[in-house]
Design a protein around this motif. Structure first.
Motif, short mmCIF file in Angstrom:
data_model
loop_
_atom_site.label_atom_id
_atom_site.label_comp_id
_atom_site.label_asym_id
_atom_site.label_seq_id
_atom_site.Cartn_x
_atom_site.Cartn_y
_atom_site.Cartn_z
N MET A 156 13.52 7.42 -12.45
CA MET A 156 12.84 8.34 -11.54
C MET A 156 11.66 7.60 -10.90
O MET A 156 10.79 7.10 -11.61
CB MET A 156 12.37 9.55 -12.33
N PRO A 157 11.61 7.56 -9.58
CA PRO A 157 10.48 6.89 -8.92
C PRO A 157 9.17 7.65 -9.13
O PRO A 157 9.16 8.86 -9.31
CB PRO A 157 10.86 6.90 -7.43
N THR A 158 8.08 6.90 -9.11
CA THR A 158 6.76 7.53 -9.23
C THR A 158 6.37 8.15 -7.90
O THR A 158 6.97 7.85 -6.84
CB THR A 158 5.70 6.49 -9.62
N ALA A 159 5.35 8.97 -7.94
CA ALA A 159 4.83 9.58 -6.70
C ALA A 159 4.37 8.50 -5.74
O ALA A 159 4.61 8.59 -4.52
CB ALA A 159 3.70 10.54 -7.02
N GLU A 160 3.74 7.46 -6.26
CA GLU A 160 3.25 6.37 -5.41
C GLU A 160 4.40 5.61 -4.76
O GLU A 160 4.32 5.24 -3.58
CB GLU A 160 2.37 5.42 -6.22
N GLU A 161 5.48 5.39 -5.50
CA GLU A 161 6.66 4.71 -4.94
C GLU A 161 7.30 5.55 -3.84
O GLU A 161 7.70 5.02 -2.79
CB GLU A 161 7.68 4.41 -6.04
N LEU A 162 7.39 6.84 -4.07
CA LEU A 162 7.94 7.73 -3.04
C LEU A 162 7.03 7.79 -1.82
O LEU A 162 7.52 7.81 -0.68
CB LEU A 162 8.16 9.13 -3.63
N TYR A 163 5.74 7.77 -2.05
CA TYR A 163 4.77 7.75 -0.95
C TYR A 163 4.96 6.47 -0.13
O TYR A 163 5.02 6.52 1.11
CB TYR A 163 3.35 7.83 -1.51
N ASP A 164 5.06 5.33 -0.80
CA ASP A 164 5.26 4.07 -0.10
C ASP A 164 6.56 4.08 0.71
O ASP A 164 6.61 3.57 1.84
CB ASP A 164 5.26 2.89 -1.08
N LEU A 165 7.60 4.66 0.14
CA LEU A 165 8.88 4.78 0.85
C LEU A 165 8.71 5.65 2.10
O LEU A 165 9.21 5.30 3.18
CB LEU A 165 9.94 5.39 -0.08
N ALA A 166 7.97 6.74 1.97
CA ALA A 166 7.73 7.62 3.11
C ALA A 166 6.97 6.89 4.21
O ALA A 166 7.31 7.01 5.40
CB ALA A 166 6.96 8.86 2.66
N VAL A 167 5.97 6.12 3.83
CA VAL A 167 5.20 5.35 4.81
C VAL A 167 6.12 4.38 5.55
O VAL A 167 6.04 4.23 6.77
CB VAL A 167 4.03 4.61 4.13
N ASP A 168 7.02 3.73 4.81
CA ASP A 168 7.99 2.82 5.44
C ASP A 168 8.88 3.58 6.42
O ASP A 168 9.17 3.07 7.51
CB ASP A 168 8.85 2.12 4.38
N HIS A 169 9.32 4.77 6.04
CA HIS A 169 10.16 5.58 6.94
C HIS A 169 9.40 5.94 8.22
O HIS A 169 9.98 5.89 9.31
CB HIS A 169 10.64 6.85 6.24
N VAL A 170 8.14 6.29 8.09
CA VAL A 170 7.33 6.60 9.27
C VAL A 170 7.27 5.37 10.18
O VAL A 170 7.47 5.47 11.39
CB VAL A 170 5.91 7.07 8.89
N ALA A 171 7.02 4.21 9.59
CA ALA A 171 6.93 2.97 10.37
C ALA A 171 8.23 2.67 11.10
O ALA A 171 8.21 2.10 12.21
CB ALA A 171 6.55 1.81 9.46
#
Length: 113
Positions: free
Chosen positions: A1-16
């Motif tokens: 299970m990914p951490t909240a921080e890992e999911l946040y980083d993934l979201a930031v990448d998706h925005v980019a």
């Protein structure tokens, strides 16, 4: 299970990458893991705004202000969401709150000198 921080980083990448729907999903997953993760709430609100989903951006912005009532950025962001939806009186009220908080911060910094 990914951490909240890992999911946040993934979201930031998706925005980019311009993948707002994927970013929104990742921010929401991060908030399932950590509902009080204020950076993820702000990111989600910004992604909603970028997707022209202003009602949802405002809802998340309100959550952020509730969690961080003394945060200038939270009030400024909510003001921007209101403005983009055309809710000018609400935008001006939140903008005024942000300015007052910034003035208080500046005064506190000056008092320390």
């Amino acid at each position: 299970m990914p951490t909240a921080e890992e999911l946040y980083d993934l979201a930031v990448d998706h925005v980019a990458d311009g993948r707002l729907d994927d970013a929104i999903a990742a921010y929401r997953e991060a908030l399932v893991v950590d509902p009080g993760f204020t950076d993820a709430i702000l990111g989600l609100a910004m992604a909603y705004a970028d997707a022209q989903r202003f009602d949802e951006a405002i809802e998340e912005g309100k959550k952020l202000v509730e969690l961080t009532p003394d945060d200038t950025l939270a009030h400024t962001s909510l003001s921007m969401f209101y403005q983009r939806k055309g809710m000018i009186p609400e935008a001006e009220a939140e903008g005024a709150k942000a300015r007052v908080l910034d003035w208080k911060r500046q005064l506190a910094e000056q008092a320390k000198k």
